[in-house]
Design a protein around this motif. Structure first.
Motif, PDB file in Angstrom:
ATOM      1  N   MET A  83       0.833  -1.207   0.000  1.00  0.00           N
ATOM      2  CA  MET A  83       0.000   0.000   0.000  1.00  0.00           C
ATOM      3  C   MET A  83       0.867   1.256   0.000  1.00  0.00           C
ATOM      4  SD  MET A  83      -2.948  -1.130   2.717  1.00  0.00           S
ATOM      5  CE  MET A  83      -3.823   0.425   2.596  1.00  0.00           C
ATOM      6  N   GLY A  84       2.117   1.120  -0.419  1.00  0.00           N
ATOM      7  CA  GLY A  84       3.003   2.270  -0.502  1.00  0.00           C
ATOM      8  C   GLY A  84       4.160   2.195   0.469  1.00  0.00           C
ATOM      9  N   ASP A  85       5.146   3.038   0.216  1.00  0.00           N
ATOM     10  CA  ASP A  85       6.340   3.083   1.061  1.00  0.00           C
ATOM     11  C   ASP A  85       6.884   4.505   1.089  1.00  0.00           C
ATOM     12  OD1 ASP A  85       8.689   3.382  -0.997  1.00  0.00           O
ATOM     13  OD2 ASP A  85       7.404   1.807  -1.822  1.00  0.00           O
ATOM     14  N   ALA A  86       7.806   4.734   1.989  1.00  0.00           N
ATOM     15  CA  ALA A  86       8.460   6.035   2.116  1.00  0.00           C
ATOM     16  C   ALA A  86       9.789   5.825   2.824  1.00  0.00           C
ATOM     17  CB  ALA A  86       7.586   7.007   2.906  1.00  0.00           C
ATOM     18  N   GLU A  87      10.635   6.840   2.762  1.00  0.00           N
ATOM     19  CA  GLU A  87      11.928   6.776   3.427  1.00  0.00           C
ATOM     20  C   GLU A  87      12.161   8.086   4.168  1.00  0.00           C
ATOM     21  OE1 GLU A  87      15.131   4.189   1.559  1.00  0.00           O
ATOM     22  OE2 GLU A  87      15.912   6.220   1.305  1.00  0.00           O
ATOM     23  N   ILE A  88      12.791   7.977   5.347  1.00  0.00           N
ATOM     24  CA  ILE A  88      13.110   9.154   6.153  1.00  0.00           C
ATOM     25  C   ILE A  88      14.620   9.198   6.364  1.00  0.00           C
ATOM     26  CG2 ILE A  88      12.779  10.327   8.355  1.00  0.00           C
ATOM     27  CD1 ILE A  88      10.229   8.600   8.717  1.00  0.00           C
ATOM     28  N   ASP A  89      15.241  10.294   5.928  1.00  0.00           N
ATOM     29  CA  ASP A  89      16.657  10.533   6.201  1.00  0.00           C
ATOM     30  C   ASP A  89      16.736  11.105   7.611  1.00  0.00           C
ATOM     31  OD1 ASP A  89      19.309  11.296   6.341  1.00  0.00           O
ATOM     32  OD2 ASP A  89      19.143  12.855   4.801  1.00  0.00           O
ATOM     33  N   ILE A  90      17.344  10.369   8.538  1.00  0.00           N
ATOM     34  CA  ILE A  90      17.392  10.865   9.922  1.00  0.00           C
ATOM     35  C   ILE A  90      18.685  11.612  10.243  1.00  0.00           C
ATOM     36  CG2 ILE A  90      15.749   9.164  10.775  1.00  0.00           C
ATOM     37  CD1 ILE A  90      18.214   7.827  12.172  1.00  0.00           C
ATOM     38  N   ASN A  91      19.535  11.845   9.257  1.00  0.00           N
ATOM     39  CA  ASN A  91      20.761  12.611   9.515  1.00  0.00           C
ATOM     40  C   ASN A  91      20.479  14.010  10.059  1.00  0.00           C
ATOM     41  OD1 ASN A  91      23.054  10.873   9.039  1.00  0.00           O
ATOM     42  ND2 ASN A  91      22.322  10.765   6.924  1.00  0.00           N
ATOM     43  N   PRO A  92      19.523  14.781   9.492  1.00  0.00           N
ATOM     44  CA  PRO A  92      19.226  16.092  10.090  1.00  0.00           C
ATOM     45  C   PRO A  92      18.731  15.969  11.537  1.00  0.00           C
ATOM     46  CG  PRO A  92      18.299  15.951   7.887  1.00  0.00           C
ATOM     47  CD  PRO A  92      18.793  14.573   8.241  1.00  0.00           C
TER      48      PRO A  92
END
Length: 165
Positions: A83-92
């Motif tokens: 049903m979809g996906d996403a990515e989070i860059d947690i460096n900030p």
């Protein structure tokens, strides 16, 4: 355990207008992955606007990797449907954690991240300090699907505080 910096609580709040994968609805759940870690929410039956309100905790070490979010429709007799996906860059986020450790003030916004082609943000996302904790509210637009957003909150848990619990 020596290279562990702390813990990142991923508060999966809710889904909005998620894709229909059954006849008129879906039975969604969220999978949160980082490196070898994999955590899941409970399945919300027949609901394309689910409110999970679940807190999942990831261990953060020196090698910081993006968080991958995947939403699935639970099926009883076949493979679960994407049903979809996403990515989070947690460096900030981790940069704000380091700034807070260095003694920055409470109740300040460290950084605002705007939606861009290279991220999955649906709206701007602020990384801020609230009551001594680094917090980021995020609304993600799901990729590889016709519609759907997820509302999350990231909260930093320092190693020493997490050990006392």
């Amino acid at each position: 355990m020596d290279d562990i910096l702390g813990f990142l609580r991923v508060h999966v709040i809710r889904g909005v207008n998620l894709a229909v994968r059954d006849i008129r609805t879906s039975d969604p759940y969220v999978v949160v992955r980082m490196g070898d870690q994999k955590l899941k929410t409970k399945v919300m039956k027949k609901n394309v606007n689910p409110e999970w309100n679940e807190k999942l905790t990831l261990t953060i070490s020196e090698s910081i990797r993006p968080i991958r979010i995947e939403v699935y429709d639970k099926d009883r007799f076949s493979h679960d449907d994407g049903m979809g996906d996403a990515e989070i860059d947690i460096n900030p986020f981790m940069e704000a954690v380091k700034m807070r450790i260095a003694g920055s003030e409470d109740n300040v916004v460290y950084r605002t991240i705007l939606p861009a082609p290279n991220n999955c943000l649906a709206t701007e996302s602020c990384i801020r300090c609230v009551d001594g904790k680094i917090v980021q509210d995020i609304i993600l637009r799901l990729r590889n699907v016709e519609c759907g957003e997820l509302e999350l909150q990231l909260v930093w848990q320092p190693l020493q505080r997490a050990r006392r619990r």
